[in-house]
Structures are given as structure tokens and as C-alpha cells.
Design a protein around this motif. Structure first.
Motif, PDB file in Angstrom:
ATOM      1  N   PRO A 158       3.052  64.420 -27.787  1.00  0.00           N
ATOM      2  CA  PRO A 158       2.866  65.207 -26.362  1.00  0.00           C
ATOM      3  C   PRO A 158       1.584  64.716 -25.712  1.00  0.00           C
ATOM      4  N   PHE A 159       0.894  63.460 -25.952  1.00  0.00           N
ATOM      5  CA  PHE A 159      -0.252  63.278 -25.462  1.00  0.00           C
ATOM      6  C   PHE A 159      -0.413  61.679 -25.738  1.00  0.00           C
ATOM      7  N   LEU A 160      -1.479  61.255 -24.869  1.00  0.00           N
ATOM      8  CA  LEU A 160      -1.926  59.911 -25.238  1.00  0.00           C
ATOM      9  C   LEU A 160      -2.974  59.774 -26.364  1.00  0.00           C
ATOM     10  N   GLU A 161      -2.865  58.911 -27.312  1.00  0.00           N
ATOM     11  CA  GLU A 161      -3.883  58.719 -28.267  1.00  0.00           C
ATOM     12  C   GLU A 161      -4.359  57.186 -28.536  1.00  0.00           C
ATOM     13  N   THR A 162      -5.242  57.193 -29.454  1.00  0.00           N
ATOM     14  CA  THR A 162      -5.696  55.993 -29.830  1.00  0.00           C
ATOM     15  C   THR A 162      -6.684  56.565 -31.220  1.00  0.00           C
ATOM     16  N   HIS A 163      -7.022  55.562 -32.138  1.00  0.00           N
ATOM     17  CA  HIS A 163      -7.733  55.781 -33.175  1.00  0.00           C
ATOM     18  C   HIS A 163      -8.797  54.830 -33.538  1.00  0.00           C
ATOM     19  N   THR A 164      -9.906  55.230 -34.296  1.00  0.00           N
ATOM     20  CA  THR A 164     -10.920  54.468 -34.536  1.00  0.00           C
ATOM     21  C   THR A 164     -11.187  54.492 -36.284  1.00  0.00           C
ATOM     22  N   GLN A 165     -11.317  53.513 -36.908  1.00  0.00           N
ATOM     23  CA  GLN A 165     -11.457  53.537 -38.315  1.00  0.00           C
ATOM     24  C   GLN A 165     -13.089  53.786 -38.444  1.00  0.00           C
ATOM     25  N   ILE A 166     -13.432  54.939 -39.152  1.00  0.00           N
ATOM     26  CA  ILE A 166     -14.612  55.313 -39.546  1.00  0.00           C
ATOM     27  C   ILE A 166     -15.241  55.065 -40.881  1.00  0.00           C
ATOM     28  N   HIS A 167     -14.342  54.751 -42.048  1.00  0.00           N
ATOM     29  CA  HIS A 167     -14.584  54.845 -43.307  1.00  0.00           C
ATOM     30  C   HIS A 167     -13.510  53.994 -44.039  1.00  0.00           C
ATOM     31  N   GLY A 168     -13.622  52.966 -44.801  1.00  0.00           N
ATOM     32  CA  GLY A 168     -12.849  52.446 -45.601  1.00  0.00           C
ATOM     33  C   GLY A 168     -11.854  51.459 -44.600  1.00  0.00           C
ATOM     34  N   SER A 169     -10.591  50.945 -45.253  1.00  0.00           N
ATOM     35  CA  SER A 169      -9.784  50.167 -44.198  1.00  0.00           C
ATOM     36  C   SER A 169      -8.119  50.535 -44.311  1.00  0.00           C
ATOM     37  N   GLY A 170      -7.697  50.519 -43.427  1.00  0.00           N
ATOM     38  CA  GLY A 170      -6.191  50.930 -43.152  1.00  0.00           C
ATOM     39  C   GLY A 170      -5.572  49.691 -42.120  1.00  0.00           C
ATOM     40  N   ARG A 171      -4.521  50.270 -41.714  1.00  0.00           N
ATOM     41  CA  ARG A 171      -3.442  49.524 -40.642  1.00  0.00           C
ATOM     42  C   ARG A 171      -2.617  50.507 -39.863  1.00  0.00           C
ATOM     43  N   MET A 172      -2.610  50.168 -38.697  1.00  0.00           N
ATOM     44  CA  MET A 172      -1.738  50.739 -37.544  1.00  0.00           C
ATOM     45  C   MET A 172      -0.476  49.814 -37.636  1.00  0.00           C
ATOM     46  N   GLN A 173       0.638  50.403 -37.912  1.00  0.00           N
ATOM     47  CA  GLN A 173       1.853  49.697 -37.918  1.00  0.00           C
ATOM     48  C   GLN A 173       2.990  50.063 -36.913  1.00  0.00           C
ATOM     49  N   LYS A 174       3.866  49.276 -36.583  1.00  0.00           N
ATOM     50  CA  LYS A 174       4.782  49.479 -35.741  1.00  0.00           C
ATOM     51  C   LYS A 174       6.234  49.198 -36.268  1.00  0.00           C
ATOM     52  N   PHE A 175       7.259  49.883 -36.034  1.00  0.00           N
ATOM     53  CA  PHE A 175       8.474  49.564 -36.761  1.00  0.00           C
ATOM     54  C   PHE A 175       9.604  49.691 -35.716  1.00  0.00           C
ATOM     55  N   LYS A 176      10.755  48.942 -35.948  1.00  0.00           N
ATOM     56  CA  LYS A 176      11.962  48.913 -35.055  1.00  0.00           C
ATOM     57  C   LYS A 176      12.574  50.135 -35.391  1.00  0.00           C
ATOM     58  N   THR A 177      12.798  50.710 -36.379  1.00  0.00           N
ATOM     59  CA  THR A 177      13.242  51.954 -36.950  1.00  0.00           C
ATOM     60  C   THR A 177      12.376  52.958 -37.660  1.00  0.00           C
ATOM     61  N   ARG A 178      12.887  53.891 -38.114  1.00  0.00           N
ATOM     62  CA  ARG A 178      12.153  54.820 -39.251  1.00  0.00           C
ATOM     63  C   ARG A 178      12.338  54.529 -40.374  1.00  0.00           C
TER      64      ARG A 178
END
Length: 229
Positions: A158-178
């Protein structure tokens, strides 16, 4: 008043976290600096550089020449960092009944840091100049997960969002379905990186998100920036 600062709600002996407003010539020894405003942040001294709105950088003996509002965050003690659940962080399953019971995803205290006026379609990069500005409440919190954690595919906010990596490494991923097999975009998140917003504006105070998740490749701490109408 220039360089008005305070600790953020999730600052502790393991993570330094400071909010600084009306920033002018502010020196940063070693930390991730997140531009939490719709205005550019200027860094550097003899060779100034622009950090765009809602983006970030890793300063090491650097200077913020000017900025509206920034968060300065650093993991200073990674040993036993995963004990955050004993320092007041909450397991997400305590808040979402359907959350997978074997997923170690923890959320810090959330800090409401003020308000911002912007056009949501400018935030989502759907247009370049403001046509319909409105007021949003800004909220910040950290997340923590150990390496190889699937942080749950979802598509509702119910909001706008974004993210910043602070420690370690990861990925933001998109999918066609769940379904993790239906991935179509993989955004790598190294330390100091902020991804572009995933959502699209579909009406007044309405936004549509693709199916998406954060995936922790290593033990990771990342910042969530939320804009609530």
C-alpha cells in the motif's frame, strides 16, 4: 539548521544509522549514504558528483557537499549480526500468518522520518517532470536474512518503495507468476546499490507491483524506503 542529525530507530552497537537533514559539507568516514529525497545529492570536493534522487553511494573518507535528506548507515560489527532477533528485530512470520515458517527474514524497528512532496509517476520514472505532486510520509527500516534465503515472492504494497543494499549481497527479482521458475528479471544488489522502483502508478494512491522478492545471496542487511500516501 544545517546538518541536523539524529540516530535512526534501528541504530545499535552493530549498525550505525544516522539521519541527516539540510546537509552541507558533511564528511563520511566509511558508510553507505542514501539520498532520501526527490532532489539530487552532491558528493565530492574538488571533483563533485551527482547522486540522483532515491539513489545511494558508498563513501570512504568522502564528503556530501549538499543534500536535502540522507541516511548514513554502516554495519560496524558483523560478528553475531544475525542475533538481531534478540535485539528487538521481529521475524516477519509474526506479522503475516501465511509467511513460510522456515524463512529466516527479520525486520528492524521502523522510523518515520518526515514527509516529502512529489509526483508518484516521477518517483516510478514514468514521467520526467511533476504534474500531480502529493504528500507522502517517509518510513525507513532494515531487513536481515542469512545467505541463500528466499525472502518470499509477493506483489502487494500500500506504498511506494525502493531498497538499498547495506551489507552483503543479494538480488531483487521479478516473476511472471508467484513461481520462482518464472523469473524474468534479476537485479544484482551489491553494497551501496539502490534499485529503481518496481511499481507502476495505476490510479490515485494506487500502484501495481510485479511478483517480486529479495533473495539474499550472502548474509545481508538492506534498507527499505517506504513512501506512504
Amino acid at each position: 539548521m544545517q546538518n541536523l542529525s539524529r540516530d535512526l530507530a534501528f541504530a545499535d552497537a552493530f549498525i550505525t544509522a544516522t539521519l541527516v537533514e539540510n546537509v552541507v559539507d558533511y564528511d563520511v568516514a566509511d558508510a553507505i549514504v542514501v539520498n532520501i529525497s526527490p532532489s539530487p545529492m552532491v558528493t565530492g570536493d574538488e571533483h563533485p558528483a551527482i547522486v540522483p534522487a532515491w539513489k545511494s553511494t558508498w563513501l570512504k573518507g568522502g564528503r556530501i557537499r549538499s543534500a536535502e535528506r540522507v541516511a548514513v548507515i554502516k554495519v560496524v560489527n558483523p560478528t553475531n549480526l544475525g542475533g538481531c532477533m534478540f535485539r528487538g528485530w521481529d521475524w516477519l512470520g509474526n506479522r503475516i500468518r501465511s509467511f513460510p515458517r522456515d524463512t529466516p527474514l527479520y525486520i528492524s524497528a521502523q522510523d518515520t522520518i518526515g514527509t516529502v512532496i512529489l509526483d508518484p509517476r516521477v518517483f516510478t520514472n514514468e514521467r520526467a517532470s511533476a504534474e500531480a505532486p502529493q504528500t507522502f510520509t517517509l518510513k525507513l527500516n532494515l531487513w536481515w536474512s542469512p545467505g541463500d534465503t528466499d525472502c518470499f515472492i509477493h506483489n502487494e504494497h500500500p506504498f511506494l518503495e525502493t531498497h538499498t543494499q547495506i551489507h552483503g549481497s543479494g538480488r531483487m527479482q521479478k516473476f511472471k507468476t508467484r513461481d520462482a521458475a518464472e523469473i524474468y528479471e534479476d537485479v544484482v544488489m551489491p553494497i551501496g546499490y539502490s534499485h529503481d522502483p518496481f511499481c507502476r502508478v495505476t490510479g490515485e494512491n494506487q500502484w501495481t507491483y510485479p511478483w517480486h522478492r529479495y533473495y539474499a545471496d550472502t548474509d545481508s542487511v538492506w534498507l527499505a524506503v517506504e513512501l506512504h500516501p
